[in-house]
Structures are given as structure tokens and as C-alpha cells.
Design a protein around this motif. Sequence first.
Motif, PDB file in Angstrom:
ATOM      1  N   LEU A  39      28.432  42.044  54.827  1.00  0.00           N
ATOM      2  CA  LEU A  39      28.889  40.726  55.251  1.00  0.00           C
ATOM      3  C   LEU A  39      29.516  40.782  56.644  1.00  0.00           C
ATOM      4  O   LEU A  39      29.178  39.976  57.527  1.00  0.00           O
ATOM      5  CB  LEU A  39      29.910  40.193  54.243  1.00  0.00           C
ATOM      6  N   VAL A  40      30.410  41.736  56.865  1.00  0.00           N
ATOM      7  CA  VAL A  40      31.127  41.815  58.138  1.00  0.00           C
ATOM      8  C   VAL A  40      30.225  42.304  59.264  1.00  0.00           C
ATOM      9  O   VAL A  40      30.142  41.681  60.329  1.00  0.00           O
ATOM     10  CB  VAL A  40      32.363  42.729  58.009  1.00  0.00           C
ATOM     11  N   MET A  41      29.539  43.412  59.043  1.00  0.00           N
ATOM     12  CA  MET A  41      28.697  43.959  60.114  1.00  0.00           C
ATOM     13  C   MET A  41      27.505  43.053  60.403  1.00  0.00           C
ATOM     14  O   MET A  41      27.093  42.905  61.562  1.00  0.00           O
ATOM     15  CB  MET A  41      28.222  45.362  59.753  1.00  0.00           C
ATOM     16  N   GLY A  42      26.947  42.451  59.359  1.00  0.00           N
ATOM     17  CA  GLY A  42      25.852  41.512  59.576  1.00  0.00           C
ATOM     18  C   GLY A  42      26.301  40.311  60.383  1.00  0.00           C
ATOM     19  O   GLY A  42      25.600  39.858  61.291  1.00  0.00           O
ATOM     20  N   PHE A  43      27.482  39.794  60.056  1.00  0.00           N
ATOM     21  CA  PHE A  43      28.030  38.659  60.812  1.00  0.00           C
ATOM     22  C   PHE A  43      28.211  39.019  62.281  1.00  0.00           C
ATOM     23  O   PHE A  43      27.808  38.261  63.171  1.00  0.00           O
ATOM     24  CB  PHE A  43      29.361  38.227  60.200  1.00  0.00           C
ATOM     25  N   LEU A  44      28.799  40.176  62.544  1.00  0.00           N
ATOM     26  CA  LEU A  44      29.035  40.587  63.939  1.00  0.00           C
ATOM     27  C   LEU A  44      27.724  40.757  64.696  1.00  0.00           C
ATOM     28  O   LEU A  44      27.603  40.345  65.852  1.00  0.00           O
ATOM     29  CB  LEU A  44      29.842  41.890  63.963  1.00  0.00           C
ATOM     30  N   ALA A  45      26.734  41.363  64.041  1.00  0.00           N
ATOM     31  CA  ALA A  45      25.445  41.557  64.709  1.00  0.00           C
ATOM     32  C   ALA A  45      24.717  40.232  64.909  1.00  0.00           C
ATOM     33  O   ALA A  45      24.048  40.029  65.927  1.00  0.00           O
ATOM     34  CB  ALA A  45      24.580  42.520  63.901  1.00  0.00           C
ATOM     35  N   ALA A  46      24.855  39.313  63.947  1.00  0.00           N
ATOM     36  CA  ALA A  46      24.165  38.023  64.032  1.00  0.00           C
ATOM     37  C   ALA A  46      24.760  37.106  65.088  1.00  0.00           C
ATOM     38  O   ALA A  46      24.117  36.127  65.487  1.00  0.00           O
ATOM     39  CB  ALA A  46      24.184  37.326  62.673  1.00  0.00           C
ATOM     40  N   LEU A  47      25.962  37.401  65.565  1.00  0.00           N
ATOM     41  CA  LEU A  47      26.557  36.588  66.633  1.00  0.00           C
ATOM     42  C   LEU A  47      25.732  36.657  67.911  1.00  0.00           C
ATOM     43  O   LEU A  47      25.828  35.763  68.755  1.00  0.00           O
ATOM     44  CB  LEU A  47      27.994  37.053  66.917  1.00  0.00           C
ATOM     45  N   GLY A  48      24.922  37.693  68.057  1.00  0.00           N
ATOM     46  CA  GLY A  48      24.064  37.819  69.225  1.00  0.00           C
ATOM     47  C   GLY A  48      22.831  36.939  69.169  1.00  0.00           C
ATOM     48  O   GLY A  48      22.045  36.914  70.115  1.00  0.00           O
TER      49      GLY A  48
END
Length: 199
Positions: A79-88
Motif C-alpha cells: 500500500l505505502v510503496m505502491g502509493f509512493l511509486a504511483a505518485l509519478g
Amino acid sequence: MKGAELEWSRGERAKAAAKLMVGWVALLWLLEAVDAVSGHALDGLGITPREPAELIDVVPAAFIHFGFAHVAANSVPLLVMGFLAALGGLRRFAVLSLVIIVADGLGVWLMAPAHTNTAGASGLIFGLFGFLLVSGFVERRPLGIVVGLLVGAVWGSSILLGLSPLQSGVSWQAHLIGLATGVAAAFWFRRGTPPALIR
């Protein structure tokens, strides 16, 4: 006016990334619930190495888990890492995730011990970790570097533990291949400016 538009785009991007990852994790829990009530019928979608028929399971295996404890262990980091990566950008994130999942699944198919069954989102998680850890440095973005350092501080010890071949019942091969793919993807997905907002 330009500042307001920029702030709006950041907010919309964050909202879209959050919705995507909440939906993704919810799907994993739903699939595990279906697996439980069906007598673990979905466990067969894991990857058994070096059997040609198993190549069709390379992608589905990333969405299947062996019990609710397995899903729970993967939910927060995904959830956290996917969210951070998806911000791009969602499109960029979709391609990134697909590349990690396919490369990781193929690697498991080639390298995992015979007669094993490998499934779960941990290969993707290790890939996202590798991507976030180095992409800020590759792109020379101060914020990206800070994000990478924070991700490393929070999950670094767990990642190192997950790479150990001494852990029973854990596919260190999937973890290693996912991590290596994520690092390589940070160079492949290198960009000079953030992508346009994807709605």
C-alpha cells in the motif's frame, strides 16, 4: 493561478494513487477470501518452476497468497510503496508494476527449487522498494532521495532478511529478482520532469 493548478494536479495525482492502491490491496484480500471458501482452489495459480504450462501463472501468482497472514504481511508495504511509486503517474506505475511482476515471475519459474509453489505480492514489493530506493538518486531529485532514504530506513532490515536463503517457506529468489528488477527499472524509467497528470 499557475500555483493553484499545480497544487490541484498534485492533489488529484495523490488521490488517484491512493484509490488505486487501496483497491489493489482490497483485491488481494478478496481473492484470499475466495481462496479460503473454495478450499484453497486458487493456490494452484502459484508458480511451479520449469513446467511450461506454469508460465500462464506468472502474472496471477502476484495476486494469490497462502493464507490471510500472508496477505496481511504484504498489505502495508504494498500500500505505502505502491502509493509512493504511483505518485509519478498511473500509467508509468502500471508499466513499472507489470515489468516487475513479469520479470519476477519468469525468474522464479527459472530459478526456484523444483516442486515448489511460489505466489504472493512480495516480489512486487521488493521491486518497488528497489525502485524507490534508487530512483531519486538516478533522477537527481532531492524529494525522491528523501523518499528513498525513508523507505530504506523503514523496510531495509526486512528486505535484507527476506533475501536470506536460510528462511524456510520464503522465496528468496522471488525477493532477489524483484529487487534487482526494481533497481534496473529506476534507470529505465528515468525522467527529467514529472509526467502529465493521468486521470
